[in-house]
Design a protein around this motif. Structure first.
Motif, mmCIF file in Angstrom:
data_model
loop_
_atom_site.group_PDB
_atom_site.id
_atom_site.type_symbol
_atom_site.label_atom_id
_atom_site.label_comp_id
_atom_site.label_asym_id
_atom_site.label_seq_id
_atom_site.Cartn_x
_atom_site.Cartn_y
_atom_site.Cartn_z
ATOM 1 N N LYS B 133 0.794 -1.373 -0.106
ATOM 2 C CA LYS B 133 0.127 0.063 0.039
ATOM 3 C C LYS B 133 0.854 1.066 -0.116
ATOM 4 O O LYS B 133 2.168 1.066 0.369
ATOM 5 N N CYS B 135 2.192 4.819 1.671
ATOM 6 C CA CYS B 135 2.085 5.614 2.756
ATOM 7 C C CYS B 135 2.812 6.882 2.543
ATOM 8 O O CYS B 135 3.348 7.317 1.410
ATOM 9 N N GLY B 140 5.812 7.302 -0.008
ATOM 10 C CA GLY B 140 6.378 5.771 0.475
ATOM 11 C C GLY B 140 5.586 4.737 -0.115
ATOM 12 O O GLY B 140 4.269 4.968 -0.300
ATOM 13 N N LEU B 141 6.161 3.490 0.121
ATOM 14 C CA LEU B 141 5.135 2.454 -0.002
ATOM 15 C C LEU B 141 5.470 1.353 0.997
ATOM 16 O O LEU B 141 6.810 1.410 1.505
ATOM 17 N N THR B 142 4.621 0.808 1.595
ATOM 18 C CA THR B 142 4.780 -0.418 2.522
ATOM 19 C C THR B 142 4.269 -1.699 2.293
ATOM 20 O O THR B 142 3.098 -1.567 1.765
#
Ligand SMILES: Cc1cc2nc3c(=O)[nH]c(=O)nc-3n(C[C@H](O)[C@H](O)[C@H](O)COP(=O)(O)OP(=O)(O)OC[C@H]3O[C@@H](n4cnc5c(N)ncnc54)[C@H](O)[C@@H]3O)c2cc1C
Ligand SMILES: Nc1ncnc2c1ncn2[C@@H]1O[C@H](COP(=O)(O)O)[C@@H](O)[C@H]1O
Lengths: 245, 324
Positions: B133, B135, B140-142
């Motif tokens: 997802k 963030c 950012g991606l997490t």
């Protein structure tokens, strides 16, 4: 009337977001943390309502001691007291669970959060809190008024707004429009130091999800510059190359 | 293993985000060899419900109740949770629209399920169940690991493609039970932004900022948007001074959008603005300052005066439309 406002701290909106080399965490080195902007909106609306309806505004945070500077800022803005639940916030469920445990004991009439945190962007704490406490919840609320034991809110829906009426107590997530954040004044900053900040230990709670890895989005390729005298080329590229029209 | 999808409708009609959620859920079920059930709350025609089969739903649980015609998070969550119990669903997929985000958290708590709030792809692994997802407002991606037995996926609209095949779903009427607490809040009125394409659903968005100098200059923006079948948006200062309505303001403190095409005219591209639009698939920037930061986030750029470039663009789009 007893107001509870949930606040979390997030990197300042201009922060360049980077992660630790092992990609397991946000790189907080040198980063300035602020109160989540939506939480500040919620706090301001609670203070405005307190001014007309009377009562108290408590702020609550689930976090380690490092968050206390921002909790003091909320007190400087005007909250009466604060609670910090002394633990690392993991996921939205964990945060909502910890807040619900405290809130059930204290009995609040209005519980406000931000519509989402600008770090995790989940927007789930208000809805989970509502569910855990058996209370109605309204997400993404742009207006909030209280009349006796009934609140009228406006929330964003796809393609418009909806007016929702709910009995007190309830939970709502604040979106821009609900209030204009206030800047703390000198007196606020002075009195904030002496306002009560209670630290409580967390309750046992199951962990349902966790963020295990972080990454930066792939860099955009070079921007293709188009001659302002040849705008037709843009339309052509949008059709043939980008397949966007 | 069964997958349950909340098939959201708007005044009795499904939209693309519903079909995306069903396509996504059907793919999850296919990978695990399970069944696909959609739950529909409200008055949708049988024909439209059967047609959900085209996107992969085998069965539709239809919940009709006059008290549920307007979205009510608690009551809707009750219906979805009970449907998932009935189907012994292990995964519940909810499109992360405004309504979706109102019910997802409540459903997750009821099912004691971990939630991915805003998934952008299929799971990268099913054991452990891991989904990506965004963030930090798109910076950012997490990867989120869900460790509970039942899992809820809130799927970001416009992030999964609609798959179609032949198929027709069977319809079963379903009557969940509700408590009084489910109706502690009620919808009084909805105010639709009439006639226009809602920003969050638009495939194309034409947006303008302070570079346009004043509200009287928005005619060309609206004209371009209309030609492209696009929604209009604006930067924050433009809404703050009242040149445009607040519901058009995109960015960190406004609406977050992820259209296929975002055209930014006279917007500098401040980081808080980008936070709301950086998920757009293709970005076009028109700005007279070649140093404008927005060019760095763009796919296509025109460095020029908006008052000259936009009218030309309108003419070119007209030509294109008449040729296609
Ligand atoms: C906490 C916080 C939250 C914020 N949230 C948001 C948000 O959600 N959304 C948002 O948009 N902003 C937000 N901002 C504000 C943001 O920082 C910028 O100030 C804002 O986005 C600038 O708007 P703009 O690009 O329209 O105006 P400007 O920065 O004034 O830029 C105007 C641009 O137009 C160009 N221009 C001028 N004349 C012409 C012409 N004739 N033809 C072509 N181009 C021309 C200029 O070169 C310039 O790049 C936020 C700020 C803060 C501190
Ligand atoms: N650690 C926390 N402590 C207190 N409140 C929080 C915390 N995390 C999130 N919240 C509240 O929940 C809202 C939504 O957060 P999220 O679900 O993370 O997007 C935020 O705007 C805050 O009001």
């Amino acid at each position: 009337m007893k107001f509870l406002v949930c606040i979390t701290q997030v990197p300042d909106t201009t922060t360049k977001i980077t992660f630790t080399p092992d990609k397991k965490a946000f790189n907080a080195a040198g980063v300035q943390f602020i109160i989540n902007p939506y939480d500040e909106i919620a706090l301001t609306r609670a203070l405005e309502l307190k001014e007309t309806l009377g009562g108290t505004v408590t702020v609550i945070n689930v976090g380690q001691a490092v968050t206390e500077a921002n909790i003091r800022k909320a007190l400087a803005i005007g909250a009466d007291d604060a609670i910090r639940i002394n633990t690392e916030p993991t996921d939205a469920y964990y945060v909502a669970f910890q807040i619900a445990e405290v809130a059930k004991k204290n009995g609040y009439d209005v519980i406000l959060t931000g519509k989402e945190s600008i770090d995790y962007n989940g927007g789930q704490v208000p809805m989970m809190l509502g569910e855990l406490m058996g209370l109605p919840s309204v997400s993404v609320a742009t207006k909030l008024d209280i009349n006796g034991t009934v609140a009228t809110l406006e929330r964003e829906i796809d393609g418009g707004k909806e007016v929702v009426e709910t009995k007190l107590p309830f939970v709502a997530g604040a979106q821009k429009g609900m209030a204009e954040p206030r800047i703390p004044n000198m007196r606020g900053i002075m009195t904030a130091r002496t306002k009560p900040l209670t630290v409580v230990e967390p309750a046992a709670c199951d962990l349902l999800s966790s963020s295990v890895l972080f990454d930066s989005p792939a860099a955009k390729g070079e921007c293709k510059m188009i001659d302002p005298n040849n705008v037709g080329e843009l339309v052509n590229l949008l059709h043939t190359e980008a397949k966007a029209i | 293993m069964s997958v349950l999808i909340f098939a959201e409708n708007w005044d009795g009609k499904f939209k693309k985000s519903t079909y995306e959620a069903i396509s996504y859920g059907a793919e999850l079920a296919k990978q695990a060899g399970g069944s696909v059930t959609a739950v529909v709350v409200g008055n949708v025609s049988d024909e439209d419900m059967k047609a959900l089969g085209k996107y992969g739903a085998q069965k539709v649980l239809s919940v009709k109740n006059d008290k549920l015609n307007a979205m009510n998070p608690s009551a809707y969550a009750s219906a979805i949770a009970q449907a998932s119990q009935k189907e012994s669903a292990k995964i519940i997929v909810i499109s992360y629209t405004y309504s979706g985000r109102s019910v997802a958290g409540r459903v997750a708590v009821r099912m004691k399920a971990g939630l991915v709030a805003g998934a952008t792809a299929l799971p990268s692994s099913t054991s452990p169940f891991t989904i990506r997802k965004k963030c930090f407002s798109g910076k950012g991606l997490t990867d989120v690991v869900v460790s509970s037995d039942v899992k809820v996926v809130g799927l970001t609209p416009n992030s999964y493609k609609v798959n179609t095949a032949d198929g027709s779903a069977s319809i079963e009427s379903f009557t969940p039970t509700f408590s009084d607490a489910d109706f502690a809040s009620t919808s009084k009125e909805t105010k639709k932004t009439s006639g226009k394409i809602p920003l969050t659903e638009a495939d194309i968005v034409v947006s303008a900022g302070r570079g346009l100098k004043g509200p009287e200059n928005w005619g060309m923006v609206e004209q371009l948007a209309e030609l492209l079948g696009a929604a209009t948006a604006c930067s924050k200062p433009v809404a703050d001074v009242g040149w445009r309505p607040h519901h058009e303001h995109v960015g960190q403190t406004g609406i977050t959008i992820g259209p296929n095409l975002y055209i930014a005219i006279g917007i500098s591209g401040a980081i808080q603005h980008l936070a709301g639009v950086s998920s757009s698939k293709v970005i076009v920037v028109i700005n007279n300052d070649k140093e404008a930061p927005f060019f760095k986030a763009a796919n296509y750029g025109i460095c020029g005066d908006a008052f000259e470039v936009v009218p030309k663009l309108i003419e070119e789009v007209k030509k294109f439309k008449s040729a296609h």
